[in-house]
Design a protein around this motif. Sequence first.
Motif, PDB file in Angstrom:
ATOM      1  N   ILE A 365       0.837  -1.199   0.000  1.00  0.00           N
ATOM      2  CA  ILE A 365       0.000   0.000   0.000  1.00  0.00           C
ATOM      3  C   ILE A 365       0.872   1.250   0.000  1.00  0.00           C
ATOM      4  O   ILE A 365       0.599   2.229  -0.707  1.00  0.00           O
ATOM      5  N   ALA A 366       1.954   1.218   0.790  1.00  0.00           N
ATOM      6  CA  ALA A 366       2.841   2.380   0.919  1.00  0.00           C
ATOM      7  C   ALA A 366       3.634   2.654  -0.348  1.00  0.00           C
ATOM      8  O   ALA A 366       4.154   3.769  -0.514  1.00  0.00           O
ATOM      9  N   PHE A 367       3.755   1.669  -1.232  1.00  0.00           N
ATOM     10  CA  PHE A 367       4.473   1.869  -2.497  1.00  0.00           C
ATOM     11  C   PHE A 367       3.533   2.149  -3.666  1.00  0.00           C
ATOM     12  O   PHE A 367       3.717   3.120  -4.407  1.00  0.00           O
ATOM     13  N   ALA A 368       2.525   1.307  -3.851  1.00  0.00           N
ATOM     14  CA  ALA A 368       1.699   1.389  -5.056  1.00  0.00           C
ATOM     15  C   ALA A 368       0.857   2.665  -5.087  1.00  0.00           C
ATOM     16  O   ALA A 368       0.801   3.361  -6.118  1.00  0.00           O
ATOM     17  N   GLY A 369       0.201   2.989  -3.968  1.00  0.00           N
ATOM     18  CA  GLY A 369      -0.646   4.174  -3.938  1.00  0.00           C
ATOM     19  C   GLY A 369       0.108   5.466  -4.218  1.00  0.00           C
ATOM     20  O   GLY A 369      -0.262   6.237  -5.118  1.00  0.00           O
ATOM     21  N   PRO A 370       1.195   5.749  -3.481  1.00  0.00           N
ATOM     22  CA  PRO A 370       1.951   6.972  -3.753  1.00  0.00           C
ATOM     23  C   PRO A 370       2.547   7.030  -5.161  1.00  0.00           C
ATOM     24  O   PRO A 370       2.649   8.122  -5.736  1.00  0.00           O
ATOM     25  N   ALA A 371       2.957   5.882  -5.726  1.00  0.00           N
ATOM     26  CA  ALA A 371       3.524   5.894  -7.079  1.00  0.00           C
ATOM     27  C   ALA A 371       2.505   6.415  -8.088  1.00  0.00           C
ATOM     28  O   ALA A 371       2.826   7.236  -8.971  1.00  0.00           O
ATOM     29  N   LEU A 459      11.293  15.609 -10.006  1.00  0.00           N
ATOM     30  CA  LEU A 459      10.829  15.155  -8.704  1.00  0.00           C
ATOM     31  C   LEU A 459       9.867  13.972  -8.770  1.00  0.00           C
ATOM     32  O   LEU A 459      10.089  12.947  -8.113  1.00  0.00           O
ATOM     33  N   PHE A 460       8.815  14.065  -9.574  1.00  0.00           N
ATOM     34  CA  PHE A 460       7.720  13.111  -9.460  1.00  0.00           C
ATOM     35  C   PHE A 460       7.966  11.794 -10.199  1.00  0.00           C
ATOM     36  O   PHE A 460       7.721  10.716  -9.642  1.00  0.00           O
ATOM     37  N   TYR A 461       8.442  11.826 -11.432  1.00  0.00           N
ATOM     38  CA  TYR A 461       8.674  10.575 -12.153  1.00  0.00           C
ATOM     39  C   TYR A 461       9.791   9.725 -11.524  1.00  0.00           C
ATOM     40  O   TYR A 461       9.643   8.504 -11.390  1.00  0.00           O
ATOM     41  N   PRO A 462      10.912  10.326 -11.113  1.00  0.00           N
ATOM     42  CA  PRO A 462      11.923   9.507 -10.418  1.00  0.00           C
ATOM     43  C   PRO A 462      11.390   8.871  -9.135  1.00  0.00           C
ATOM     44  O   PRO A 462      11.717   7.722  -8.824  1.00  0.00           O
ATOM     45  N   THR A 463      10.554   9.601  -8.393  1.00  0.00           N
ATOM     46  CA  THR A 463       9.976   9.045  -7.166  1.00  0.00           C
ATOM     47  C   THR A 463       9.073   7.860  -7.482  1.00  0.00           C
ATOM     48  O   THR A 463       9.138   6.812  -6.824  1.00  0.00           O
ATOM     49  N   ALA A 464       8.213   7.999  -8.486  1.00  0.00           N
ATOM     50  CA  ALA A 464       7.314   6.906  -8.861  1.00  0.00           C
ATOM     51  C   ALA A 464       8.100   5.675  -9.305  1.00  0.00           C
ATOM     52  O   ALA A 464       7.754   4.534  -8.957  1.00  0.00           O
ATOM     53  N   ALA A 465       9.165   5.873 -10.073  1.00  0.00           N
ATOM     54  CA  ALA A 465       9.975   4.745 -10.540  1.00  0.00           C
ATOM     55  C   ALA A 465      10.596   3.999  -9.364  1.00  0.00           C
ATOM     56  O   ALA A 465      10.588   2.758  -9.319  1.00  0.00           O
ATOM     57  N   CYS A 466      11.143   4.740  -8.391  1.00  0.00           N
ATOM     58  CA  CYS A 466      11.747   4.099  -7.222  1.00  0.00           C
ATOM     59  C   CYS A 466      10.709   3.309  -6.433  1.00  0.00           C
ATOM     60  O   CYS A 466      10.980   2.187  -5.974  1.00  0.00           O
ATOM     61  N   GLN A 467       9.542   3.863  -6.269  1.00  0.00           N
ATOM     62  CA  GLN A 467       8.510   3.181  -5.493  1.00  0.00           C
ATOM     63  C   GLN A 467       8.048   1.892  -6.159  1.00  0.00           C
ATOM     64  O   GLN A 467       7.785   0.891  -5.482  1.00  0.00           O
ATOM     65  N   LEU A 468       7.962   1.876  -7.472  1.00  0.00           N
ATOM     66  CA  LEU A 468       7.560   0.656  -8.175  1.00  0.00           C
ATOM     67  C   LEU A 468       8.637  -0.415  -8.078  1.00  0.00           C
ATOM     68  O   LEU A 468       8.327  -1.608  -7.935  1.00  0.00           O
ATOM     69  N   VAL A 469       9.905  -0.014  -8.155  1.00  0.00           N
ATOM     70  CA  VAL A 469      10.997  -0.984  -7.974  1.00  0.00           C
ATOM     71  C   VAL A 469      10.932  -1.577  -6.569  1.00  0.00           C
ATOM     72  O   VAL A 469      11.054  -2.792  -6.378  1.00  0.00           O
ATOM     73  N   GLY A 470      10.752  -0.739  -5.567  1.00  0.00           N
ATOM     74  CA  GLY A 470      10.638  -1.228  -4.196  1.00  0.00           C
ATOM     75  C   GLY A 470       9.470  -2.171  -4.015  1.00  0.00           C
ATOM     76  O   GLY A 470       9.577  -3.179  -3.299  1.00  0.00           O
ATOM     77  N   LEU A 471       8.330  -1.880  -4.655  1.00  0.00           N
ATOM     78  CA  LEU A 471       7.154  -2.744  -4.564  1.00  0.00           C
ATOM     79  C   LEU A 471       7.460  -4.149  -5.071  1.00  0.00           C
ATOM     80  O   LEU A 471       7.116  -5.150  -4.420  1.00  0.00           O
ATOM     81  N   VAL A 472       8.115  -4.241  -6.202  1.00  0.00           N
ATOM     82  CA  VAL A 472       8.412  -5.548  -6.792  1.00  0.00           C
ATOM     83  C   VAL A 472       9.386  -6.335  -5.906  1.00  0.00           C
ATOM     84  O   VAL A 472       9.155  -7.512  -5.591  1.00  0.00           O
ATOM     85  N   ILE A 473      10.474  -5.708  -5.503  1.00  0.00           N
ATOM     86  CA  ILE A 473      11.495  -6.413  -4.723  1.00  0.00           C
ATOM     87  C   ILE A 473      10.953  -6.866  -3.374  1.00  0.00           C
ATOM     88  O   ILE A 473      11.149  -8.018  -2.960  1.00  0.00           O
ATOM     89  N   TYR A 474      10.248  -5.984  -2.683  1.00  0.00           N
ATOM     90  CA  TYR A 474       9.745  -6.341  -1.353  1.00  0.00           C
ATOM     91  C   TYR A 474       8.671  -7.419  -1.442  1.00  0.00           C
ATOM     92  O   TYR A 474       8.621  -8.334  -0.601  1.00  0.00           O
ATOM     93  N   SER A 475       7.813  -7.349  -2.445  1.00  0.00           N
ATOM     94  CA  SER A 475       6.753  -8.345  -2.587  1.00  0.00           C
ATOM     95  C   SER A 475       7.308  -9.737  -2.844  1.00  0.00           C
ATOM     96  O   SER A 475       6.710 -10.738  -2.438  1.00  0.00           O
ATOM     97  N   ILE A 476       8.453  -9.822  -3.497  1.00  0.00           N
ATOM     98  CA  ILE A 476       9.033 -11.131  -3.836  1.00  0.00           C
ATOM     99  C   ILE A 476       9.869 -11.692  -2.688  1.00  0.00           C
ATOM    100  O   ILE A 476       9.738 -12.865  -2.316  1.00  0.00           O
ATOM    101  N   PHE A 477      10.723 -10.873  -2.086  1.00  0.00           N
ATOM    102  CA  PHE A 477      11.758 -11.394  -1.190  1.00  0.00           C
ATOM    103  C   PHE A 477      11.526 -11.141   0.298  1.00  0.00           C
ATOM    104  O   PHE A 477      12.233 -11.726   1.130  1.00  0.00           O
ATOM    105  N   ALA A 478      10.578 -10.297   0.667  1.00  0.00           N
ATOM    106  CA  ALA A 478      10.403  -9.968   2.084  1.00  0.00           C
ATOM    107  C   ALA A 478       9.914 -11.178   2.879  1.00  0.00           C
ATOM    108  O   ALA A 478       9.207 -12.045   2.363  1.00  0.00           O
TER     109      ALA A 478
END
Length: 486
Positions: A365-371, A459-478
Amino acid sequence: MYTALASGSYDEDALAAAEAAYLQAQQQKQQQQPASNGSGASIVQQQPPEQQQQRQQQENEEPVAHRWLVVGAMCACMVLANFDKVNMSVAVIPMAKDLGWTAMERGLVSSAFFWGYSLTQIPAGWLSTSIGGARVLLAGVFLWSLGTLIAPPTARMGLLALCATRVFVGLGEGLAPSSVTNVMSKLIPEHERARAVTTVFGGLDVGSAVGLLLCGPLIRWFGWQSVFYLFAALGFVWCALWPLCRPEQQDPDLPYRMIWKQQQREAAAAKPRQPVPWGEFLKCPAVWAVIVAHFCYNWGYYTLLAWLPSYFEMALGLNVEKSSMLTLIPYIAMTVMTPFVGPVADGLVHRGWSVTSVRKLSQGIAFAGPALCMVALAVLTPLQAGAGPTSLIVGIMSLAFALGAWARAGLYCNHQDLSPKYAAALLGLSNTAGALPGVLGVTAAGYLFDKTGSWGQALFYPTAACQLVGLVIYSIFASSKRQAWE
């Protein structure tokens, strides 16, 4: 009850079961102790109804557990920590006008804090594990308050001198996350963990909101120097009061935990101190999931924290006081959401959800919504200052921050899930990565804006890109599974 604890080994399930059994026994004991007079008749029954009701209310009123007083004090500490972050975010606007700074120089001043912040993350984890988080936290608050105090006179000495004071503030604040995590890992049982973590780290959101609320009027009435002097003074007051909270004292209503802690201390004193297993940390995919998530989450949090007042001034054409007030609204949204996050997450665990599933859901939720919100903001930001839909932009920004609050029940709890013993060291490791966006992201935003003139690209596109990368990695390996090196 204490059989599972007699070996001195750590078993959180046994501790949780013992805690539930103890509290149930205490409740039964209280229910089975009616007061009687000499003839055997109940005194309570002989009292008037008004006195009986008053007595019942007194019996139902229990004092706040000591651990929650400590949690409250640490929450206040985090409020002060973000006071001393946002003061520069707002003060940089009049300071840039007085001292003739470019957007790139604004970014350098704002990012200087994170140079110091990144340097003390791993040492903070090691120190907290070695000597206790309570002492480390006290040292950190004193250091950053001192750095804040000397910022105004050094600003006139030059950009590098001011940056040096911000590095000093960062060095002090870098000690806070690992030290509060260490204190919580010793005082807070697992079934209260999400509430304690969201309360303590939620202080950051309160600090951002209240700090932004105060900065605009203070700067208008007393000058930009006032936000440094006042917030530094509050930090020194906290340092004087912290030892009175007795943060290393165990709760008397949890005797089984006291016995276990005493056994752990005796066992540790009887054998050589074991080094922190840094190598094992880096071999663990779940640890890397937390590290990557921390970096990606903080890219958005820190760059927006540093640039929002300037964004509202430069993109929406607002003055410094209105910029700080509008910046306040997203942090209020985050603050309002935070009290719901911990109870909901703990409630899902109580209903049978696995802890890993709850952590992944919360962080997702903390990654997908803000992205998604960042993409919308990039589209809506006007090319000409003052021409955009201000209310809609602030509303979407507030939604992004509110959804971001779910990270408090995600990655911020994960260190204690993986290893209560090394939770502070793990947070120091991941927060080192989490501090890098404060250097890279804040500076890069200023550089990209100077080059492109576009807030979306800067500001905004780089932030969205980082959040989507974090979403994928955390969802798989956490994972929340206790690790072998614990």
